[in-house]
Design a protein around this motif. Structure first.
Motif, PDB file in Angstrom:
ATOM      1  N   TYR A 125       0.739  -1.238  -0.003  1.00  0.00           N
ATOM      2  CA  TYR A 125       0.068   0.035   0.114  1.00  0.00           C
ATOM      3  C   TYR A 125       1.062   1.143  -0.050  1.00  0.00           C
ATOM      4  CZ  TYR A 125      -3.442  -3.243   2.179  1.00  0.00           C
ATOM      5  OH  TYR A 125      -4.248  -4.124   2.614  1.00  0.00           O
ATOM      6  N   THR A 126       0.835   2.098  -1.090  1.00  0.00           N
ATOM      7  CA  THR A 126       1.645   3.284  -0.824  1.00  0.00           C
ATOM      8  C   THR A 126       0.976   4.248   0.059  1.00  0.00           C
ATOM      9  OG1 THR A 126       0.294   4.331  -2.572  1.00  0.00           O
ATOM     10  CG2 THR A 126       2.110   2.944  -3.368  1.00  0.00           C
ATOM     11  N   HIS A 127      -0.134   4.436   0.055  1.00  0.00           N
ATOM     12  CA  HIS A 127      -0.745   5.397   1.206  1.00  0.00           C
ATOM     13  C   HIS A 127      -2.117   4.777   1.814  1.00  0.00           C
ATOM     14  CE1 HIS A 127      -2.007   7.054  -2.644  1.00  0.00           C
ATOM     15  NE2 HIS A 127      -3.041   7.729  -1.815  1.00  0.00           N
ATOM     16  N   ALA A 128      -2.554   5.987   2.652  1.00  0.00           N
ATOM     17  CA  ALA A 128      -3.814   5.452   3.281  1.00  0.00           C
ATOM     18  C   ALA A 128      -5.093   5.877   2.916  1.00  0.00           C
ATOM     19  CB  ALA A 128      -3.419   6.139   4.769  1.00  0.00           C
ATOM     20  N   HIS A 129      -5.162   5.981   1.525  1.00  0.00           N
ATOM     21  CA  HIS A 129      -6.264   6.542   0.975  1.00  0.00           C
ATOM     22  C   HIS A 129      -7.082   5.188   0.188  1.00  0.00           C
ATOM     23  CE1 HIS A 129      -4.842  10.983   0.205  1.00  0.00           C
ATOM     24  NE2 HIS A 129      -5.406  10.610   1.414  1.00  0.00           N
ATOM     25  N   ILE A 130      -8.646   5.125   0.244  1.00  0.00           N
ATOM     26  CA  ILE A 130      -9.186   3.938   0.223  1.00  0.00           C
ATOM     27  C   ILE A 130      -8.781   3.171  -1.222  1.00  0.00           C
ATOM     28  CG2 ILE A 130     -11.295   4.899  -0.635  1.00  0.00           C
ATOM     29  CD1 ILE A 130     -12.753   2.963   1.340  1.00  0.00           C
ATOM     30  N   ASP A 131      -8.512   4.167  -2.146  1.00  0.00           N
ATOM     31  CA  ASP A 131      -8.507   3.735  -3.418  1.00  0.00           C
ATOM     32  C   ASP A 131      -7.139   2.898  -3.783  1.00  0.00           C
ATOM     33  OD1 ASP A 131      -7.727   6.287  -3.048  1.00  0.00           O
ATOM     34  OD2 ASP A 131      -7.519   6.432  -5.440  1.00  0.00           O
ATOM     35  N   HIS A 132      -6.454   2.840  -2.848  1.00  0.00           N
ATOM     36  CA  HIS A 132      -5.101   2.302  -2.757  1.00  0.00           C
ATOM     37  C   HIS A 132      -4.980   0.951  -2.035  1.00  0.00           C
ATOM     38  CE1 HIS A 132      -3.790   5.610  -5.419  1.00  0.00           C
ATOM     39  NE2 HIS A 132      -4.463   6.377  -4.601  1.00  0.00           N
ATOM     40  N   PHE A 133      -6.050   0.486  -1.175  1.00  0.00           N
ATOM     41  CA  PHE A 133      -5.766  -0.650  -0.392  1.00  0.00           C
ATOM     42  C   PHE A 133      -7.193  -1.202  -0.404  1.00  0.00           C
ATOM     43  CE2 PHE A 133      -7.361   2.903   2.770  1.00  0.00           C
ATOM     44  CZ  PHE A 133      -8.247   2.193   3.126  1.00  0.00           C
ATOM     45  N   GLY A 134      -8.479  -0.674  -0.862  1.00  0.00           N
ATOM     46  CA  GLY A 134      -9.788  -1.302  -0.700  1.00  0.00           C
ATOM     47  C   GLY A 134      -9.985  -2.424  -1.444  1.00  0.00           C
ATOM     48  N   ILE A 148       2.242  -7.769   3.908  1.00  0.00           N
ATOM     49  CA  ILE A 148       1.263  -6.526   3.392  1.00  0.00           C
ATOM     50  C   ILE A 148       2.068  -5.284   3.876  1.00  0.00           C
ATOM     51  CG2 ILE A 148      -0.869  -5.238   3.404  1.00  0.00           C
ATOM     52  CD1 ILE A 148      -1.259  -8.071   2.531  1.00  0.00           C
ATOM     53  N   VAL A 149       2.693  -4.509   2.757  1.00  0.00           N
ATOM     54  CA  VAL A 149       3.624  -3.561   3.497  1.00  0.00           C
ATOM     55  C   VAL A 149       2.890  -2.233   3.107  1.00  0.00           C
ATOM     56  CG1 VAL A 149       5.963  -2.806   2.535  1.00  0.00           C
ATOM     57  CG2 VAL A 149       5.413  -5.207   2.334  1.00  0.00           C
ATOM     58  N   ALA A 150       3.469  -1.323   4.215  1.00  0.00           N
ATOM     59  CA  ALA A 150       2.954  -0.014   4.134  1.00  0.00           C
ATOM     60  C   ALA A 150       3.607   1.064   4.936  1.00  0.00           C
ATOM     61  CB  ALA A 150       1.333   0.033   4.852  1.00  0.00           C
ATOM     62  N   PRO A 151       3.180   2.107   4.862  1.00  0.00           N
ATOM     63  CA  PRO A 151       4.146   3.032   5.481  1.00  0.00           C
ATOM     64  C   PRO A 151       3.544   3.066   7.149  1.00  0.00           C
ATOM     65  CG  PRO A 151       2.717   4.266   4.063  1.00  0.00           C
ATOM     66  CD  PRO A 151       2.738   2.837   3.966  1.00  0.00           C
ATOM     67  N   GLU A 152       4.422   3.731   8.054  1.00  0.00           N
ATOM     68  CA  GLU A 152       4.271   3.712   9.468  1.00  0.00           C
ATOM     69  C   GLU A 152       2.896   4.355   9.465  1.00  0.00           C
ATOM     70  OE1 GLU A 152       7.058   4.992  12.227  1.00  0.00           O
ATOM     71  OE2 GLU A 152       7.661   6.766  10.886  1.00  0.00           O
ATOM     72  N   HIS A 153       2.207   4.123  10.694  1.00  0.00           N
ATOM     73  CA  HIS A 153       0.904   4.865  10.817  1.00  0.00           C
ATOM     74  C   HIS A 153      -0.161   4.722   9.739  1.00  0.00           C
ATOM     75  CE1 HIS A 153       3.290   6.340  14.028  1.00  0.00           C
ATOM     76  NE2 HIS A 153       4.052   7.200  13.458  1.00  0.00           N
TER      77      HIS A 153
END
Length: 595
Positions: A125-134, A148-153
């Motif tokens: 996941y590049t970031h925390a917006h729904i169109d990038h993980f939903g 499942i890799v993502a930036p902290e927080h």
């Protein structure tokens, strides 16, 4: 101005194939996305569309599987965002699995049809917006053991944006996304950033590998990746990353072929254009000169080291300009609205198509930057305690001589070409007399004209959805964040109850519940106190009205249904019923252009 044919060539480069059937469906046959909508934006721009936006719509309507570099593929045009697929030693790494399961599954199936049935070995996941993980459950199963890799927080911000404020944001997104509009010359032209959101099934799997520092290197399925954290840029939790052995740079959503939003019209936390620019500068310094191609989670890639460096440097300068010039004018005493009227991009940026305001705009970005530093209040005490829209409308209508007089004035200004003031007048008439058909149609006509002239896709959609709702009533958007619940922490699940407490109804009521989680080895205390529902982990054993022993999966059912059936309880079960009885349900179709 940059050569528009360069974007056309880049958007078409590497095309492999697309779906035989452009309709992406749910299991029950419901269509969630029509990838053929690009036929509606073929040919020259009509009078009802800004020529520059028409061009951008044609580019974002392209769809299918594209090869970016050897072993790197993108699925574009099946949703608002892109899904990137990287071939590893034993399978594929999926980057940003779109907004919903159905579109992500369709994209992965297309890749496998063309490249072979390779398993998914990691998700990023590049970031925390729904169109990038939903759409993650469209590429892996819920019980997957792949990283499942993502930036902290990431999880904190995915929940705060898509769950806590989810109802209001989804309602507002009907306007900015234009999902309820027909596609084409008199309707939506996409969203500038992509063709628009699919009505697909949203899910979320919590990250299992956090990226916590710039320079962190990970090897996923034999592929080496170097990460750059970019918090508080396009998302509060976001990251770019570089594939050094392949000379491919992924810029997440930090550098796309449009001016982005400092504050999106659907609502979000205000972003930091200053730090956004500095992270882009850092990306150029760290990676760009060693890259042959830069790709992002929207739009098409840019090839060639010299070209991509120029692209990233112009994007860097764009956000620096937004921040610094807004601050300069702010410190000269201009308000956000005034800054938005006078700010103009320098020629080198205004002539670059990728810096044009198809999604964000110079106008609302300047206001957002003002808001970030000084807030909503412009310093004029006359604006400190203004009436809300309906009360304002009633007073303006009375002052100007009645609804008919206000509507006539709105028409007069519209005929003179002052559509902005015509919309303001007609809106006052509608809020003062929401059942007046003449007022509603006058406002609808003005909003429609504003939409037809907008270069910004989200402005166009907002104007046209407003006009449609005035004429036809409210239509909801078939997207829900409920599928994310399984990834929420205990605190976040309790938060979804707390934010629905009606404080006025609660009054002086008090109740307390002890929640004992056998699978987590944790205990939480919940207290209804002073019109607030507070909850926190505790090691104390203070008495409570009710004690509930359960597991975290059982809490999902409790929050979803309100029932404690089958759980071990001690004390007054009515305490939980009391709390639930004081909550209300969010309204997913609240009015916007009417009171």
């Amino acid at each position: 101005m940059t050569d528009p044919q360069t974007d056309v060539a880049d958007a078409d480069r590497g095309f492999v194939a697309t779906l035989d059937d452009p309709l992406i469906r749910k299991a029950d046959g419901t269509v969630v996305f029509d990838a053929s909508w690009g036929r509606a934006v073929e040919g020259d721009a009509p009078e009802t569309a800004h020529a520059s936006l028409w061009r951008q719509a044609g580019l974002t309507a392209r769809n299918g599987l594209y090869e970016v570099a050897p072993g790197f593929y993108q699925v574009r045009g099946f949703d608002i965002s892109n899904m990137t697929i990287v071939e590893g030693e034993t399978g594929v790494i999926v980057i940003d699995p779109l907004l919903g399961a159905e579109t992500a599954a369709a994209g992965l199936a297309l890749y496998r049809r063309e490249r072979g049935d390779r398993p998914v070995t990691a998700v990023i996941y590049t970031h925390a917006h729904i169109d990038h993980f939903g759409g993650v459950l469209g590429v892996v199963d819920a019980d997957t053991d792949v990283p499942i890799v993502a930036p902290e927080h990431f999880l904190e911000h995915a929940v705060s944006e898509n769950v806590y404020a989810g109802t209001a944001m989804l309602r507002r997104s009907v306007y900015y996304d234009g999902h309820v509009l027909p596609k084409g010359a008199r309707g939506s032209l996409g969203i500038g950033l992509g063709p628009g959101a699919a009505s697909a099934t949203v899910g979320l799997l919590a990250p299992t590998l956090d990226i916590t520092r710039t320079g962190q290197e990970e090897v996923l399925d034999g592929v080496r990746i170097v990460f750059q954290l970019t918090p508080n840029t396009e998302s509060p939790a976001e990251m770019n990353f570089f594939f050094p052995d392949h000379r491919v740079l992924c810029m997440a959503e930090n550098a796309t072929h449009t001016m982005h939003n400092i504050l999106t019209l659907r609502g979000a936390q205000v972003r930091d254009a200053r730090i956004w620019s500095r992270y882009l500068a850092e990306a150029v310094e760290l990676f760009a000169h060693d890259a042959d191609v830069v790709l992002a989670s929207h739009h098409w890639p840019t090839w060639g080291t010299e070209r991509l460096v120029t692209f990233l440097e112009q994007q860097r300068d764009l956000y620096a300009f937004l921040n610094d010039q807004t601050l300069r004018l702010m410190n000269q005493g201009l308000t956000g609205t005034e800054i938005a009227e006078v700010l103009e991009l320098p020629a080198a940026l205004s002539d670059a198509f990728h810096a044009r305001g198809y999604y964000g705009s110079l106008s609302h970005n300047a206001k957002a930057t003002y808001q970030r530093y000084l807030g909503w209040y412009d310093g004029n005490p006359a604006h400190l305690w203004q009436h809300p829209p309906q009360a304002q409308g009633e007073r303006y209508v009375e002052l100007l001589g009645g609804v008919g007089a206000v509507v006539d004035a709105a028409r007069r200004y519209a005929e003179q070409g002052d559509l902005r003031f015509a919309a303001e007048l007609a809106s006052h008439a509608v809020f003062a007399a929401p059942d007046d058909a003449d007022a509603k149609e006058t406002l609808a006509g003005v909003l429609e004209r504003l939409g037809f002239g907008a270069e910004n896709a989200t402005w166009r959609n907002a104007y046209l959805v407003g006009a449609q709702e005035l004429r036809q009533g409210i239509e909801g958007m078939d997207i829900s964040s409920a599928g994310m619940a399984g990834a929420l922490t205990v605190t976040q699940l309790f938060d979804t109850v707390a934010i629905r407490l009606d404080a006025a109804k609660a009054g002086a009521a008090r109740a307390s519940v002890r929640w004992v989680f056998t699978d987590l080895g944790e205990t939480y205390r919940m207290e209804l106190s002073n019109g607030a529902l507070v909850h926190f982990p505790t090691s104390r054993h203070d008495p409570a009205d009710l004690a509930v022993t359960l597991t975290r999966p059982a809490l999902l059912k409790v929050v979803g249904t309100g029932s404690l059936d089958g759980l071990a309880t001690e004390g007054d079960a009515g305490a939980w019923a009391t709390i639930l009885g004081l909550t209300d349900a969010p309204d997913p179709v609240f009015p916007i252009v009417t009171p």
